[in-house]
Motif scaffolding. Sequence first.
Motif, PDB file in Angstrom:
ATOM      1  N   ILE A   1      75.950   5.898  62.247  1.00  0.00           N
ATOM      2  CA  ILE A   1      74.865   6.109  63.207  1.00  0.00           C
ATOM      3  C   ILE A   1      74.919   5.011  64.262  1.00  0.00           C
ATOM      4  CG2 ILE A   1      72.355   6.231  63.516  1.00  0.00           C
ATOM      5  CD1 ILE A   1      72.149   7.230  60.658  1.00  0.00           C
ATOM      6  N   GLU A   2      74.896   5.409  65.530  1.00  0.00           N
ATOM      7  CA  GLU A   2      74.891   4.446  66.613  1.00  0.00           C
ATOM      8  C   GLU A   2      73.482   3.857  66.790  1.00  0.00           C
ATOM      9  OE1 GLU A   2      76.290   5.876  70.319  1.00  0.00           O
ATOM     10  OE2 GLU A   2      78.419   5.678  69.785  1.00  0.00           O
ATOM     11  N   VAL A   3      73.411   2.541  66.827  1.00  0.00           N
ATOM     12  CA  VAL A   3      72.145   1.841  67.006  1.00  0.00           C
ATOM     13  C   VAL A   3      72.214   1.067  68.312  1.00  0.00           C
ATOM     14  CG1 VAL A   3      70.575   0.095  66.099  1.00  0.00           C
ATOM     15  CG2 VAL A   3      71.754   1.646  64.529  1.00  0.00           C
ATOM     16  N   HIS A   4      71.283   1.371  69.227  1.00  0.00           N
ATOM     17  CA  HIS A   4      71.228   0.708  70.518  1.00  0.00           C
ATOM     18  C   HIS A   4      70.250  -0.469  70.439  1.00  0.00           C
ATOM     19  CE1 HIS A   4      73.289   3.947  72.957  1.00  0.00           C
ATOM     20  NE2 HIS A   4      73.088   4.537  71.798  1.00  0.00           N
ATOM     21  N   ASP A   5      70.706  -1.626  70.849  1.00  0.00           N
ATOM     22  CA  ASP A   5      69.877  -2.840  70.797  1.00  0.00           C
ATOM     23  C   ASP A   5      69.967  -3.552  72.146  1.00  0.00           C
ATOM     24  OD1 ASP A   5      68.417  -5.024  70.118  1.00  0.00           O
ATOM     25  OD2 ASP A   5      69.692  -5.705  68.488  1.00  0.00           O
TER      26      ASP A   5
ATOM     27  N   ILE B   1      75.676  -1.812  71.466  1.00  0.00           N
ATOM     28  CA  ILE B   1      75.689  -0.620  70.613  1.00  0.00           C
ATOM     29  C   ILE B   1      76.547  -0.927  69.386  1.00  0.00           C
ATOM     30  CG2 ILE B   1      76.244   1.833  70.445  1.00  0.00           C
ATOM     31  CD1 ILE B   1      76.026   1.991  73.489  1.00  0.00           C
TER      32      ILE B   1
ATOM     33  N   THR C   1      77.499   0.561  65.233  1.00  0.00           N
ATOM     34  CA  THR C   1      77.482   1.733  64.364  1.00  0.00           C
ATOM     35  C   THR C   1      77.275   1.294  62.918  1.00  0.00           C
ATOM     36  OG1 THR C   1      78.971   2.923  65.852  1.00  0.00           O
ATOM     37  CG2 THR C   1      78.756   3.761  63.599  1.00  0.00           C
ATOM     38  N   TYR C   2      76.231   1.847  62.296  1.00  0.00           N
ATOM     39  CA  TYR C   2      75.921   1.567  60.904  1.00  0.00           C
ATOM     40  C   TYR C   2      75.903   2.891  60.137  1.00  0.00           C
ATOM     41  CZ  TYR C   2      74.331  -2.999  62.640  1.00  0.00           C
ATOM     42  OH  TYR C   2      74.260  -4.228  63.234  1.00  0.00           O
TER      43      TYR C   2
END
Length: 515
Positions: free
Chosen positions: A21-25, A15, A17-18
């Motif tokens: 916004i949290e981005v799950h990969d 996880i 944060t950009y």
Amino acid sequence: MDMPPPPVLHPHAVIETYHGIEVHDPYRHLEDIADTSVKAWARGQAEYAATVLSSIPGRDTLRGRIDTIAAEAAPTIGAIQRLPDGRLVYFKQPSDADVAVVCLRDGSGHEHVLVDPAVLPKPVEGGHLAASFFRVSPTRDRLMYGIAASGSEETTLRIRDLTTGRDLPIAIDRLESVYVTPSWLPDGRSFTLSRRRLAEPGAAAADAYRYTQAFLHVLGDGDEPDREIFVFGHGAPGAPDMEPMDFPAVHVPPRSAWAIGQVNHGDESDISLWALPLADLGAPTAEWKRICTKADLVTDFAVHGDKIYLVTAKDAPRHAVVCTSLVQPDIAAAEIIVPAGEAVISGARAAADALYVEISRGPVRGILRVPYDRPSDATALAMPADEPSASIAAASATLPGILVRGGSWIRTGRVHSFDPETDALTDTGLVPVGLFDAPDGLTATEVLVESHDGVRVPLSIIHRTDVCRDGTHPTILSGYGAYGHSWPMQFTPTNLAWLERGGVLAVAHVRGGGI
């Protein structure tokens, strides 16, 4: 079929944060192709796929039919150049060949190979070579061509003496020829080229695409071009400022006293253009005149004498063609040559007699002939009934008329010669009709399908004439829509293996494709 499940892939929580916004990969770990668990999973997937495919009933029979049809397919003909004496030079790739050769056909129809990449010395690291472009000199005694290794964009420029059939002692590497190929000057000894810089040792791979430069080179000056004519950040007075990832090039139109500086802004379709008297090319005091910037939304151009014709989307979502003088360019006051309309304008080419403009209405493409002195008298070229679509296969400012490539969903397209004196098309015979290139019993239908927001999207449906479109026949749906490009109307003979069994093909011309 009763098959075991495929190998299981276990996600790893990542996880980041950009911009808040949290981005799950969860599959980031698949990027590490050296990891033994990733290798094992990929190998398991390949083995599972092979098991499933080999278990499909009738697969071997279908594969055999595809191979039979492919063996009879007509060769692919492309990148045709018309010479003033009537000869044609082009790429030719038979269906069973790995790469195309450069061929020349004389006025009697006799053909011989000018360049065969297969007989050139192989790269040290192995792999194959492919010809990426060619251009015959105005003096018609030399052939400039590009050679790239193993399908890469790492192109080297070479020049072949057409009298002796031997290459000159010149090889210019790091060529940038994706956007604009090198251009001969009228003397047949000088040419322009764009070249990527030599990246520093240890630099990122992307650095090689930064600060591309355009040069003027004269035969006999060695392998290292050093006359900068249109480059990043400096060069001739009046030259434009460029961004590091821009690709500058210089085009020399035939029968024109001008050189055109072209800047491609990365992979964007909108280009910037500049003009310079050809006599000043390479002079230290040369000053380029701006024709258009990226904001003018120009995607293509053609030059005839002292005029330049621009395909632009400015205030014209489906594009228009405008014209301005190269002596004093003024795009704001440019004359409208082909106004915006229902058809999408995709390109323009200059011939000796007229400007030829490519248009499309859905998947059906067409060509307008626009007289230079009477643009309001533009007429559409009439195509044969079995080839409803058309594109420009070759045009030359030194010759009247053009070569036209026909298009159809149900037969292989031919290459025709268009005579403006008679408005007639004549099959050049460049594309022979093979055993499966013009089958009977097929039909194609164009329909409009309403999308989720009410926009009607073109859809092409191809099937046997006796097949009823009642939803009971297996259908392969495909499509492409990006960068303003769409799937052209063309026939692929190996599709017969599906169609003749009662299968249906559908091509969706989705938004993003430019039609």
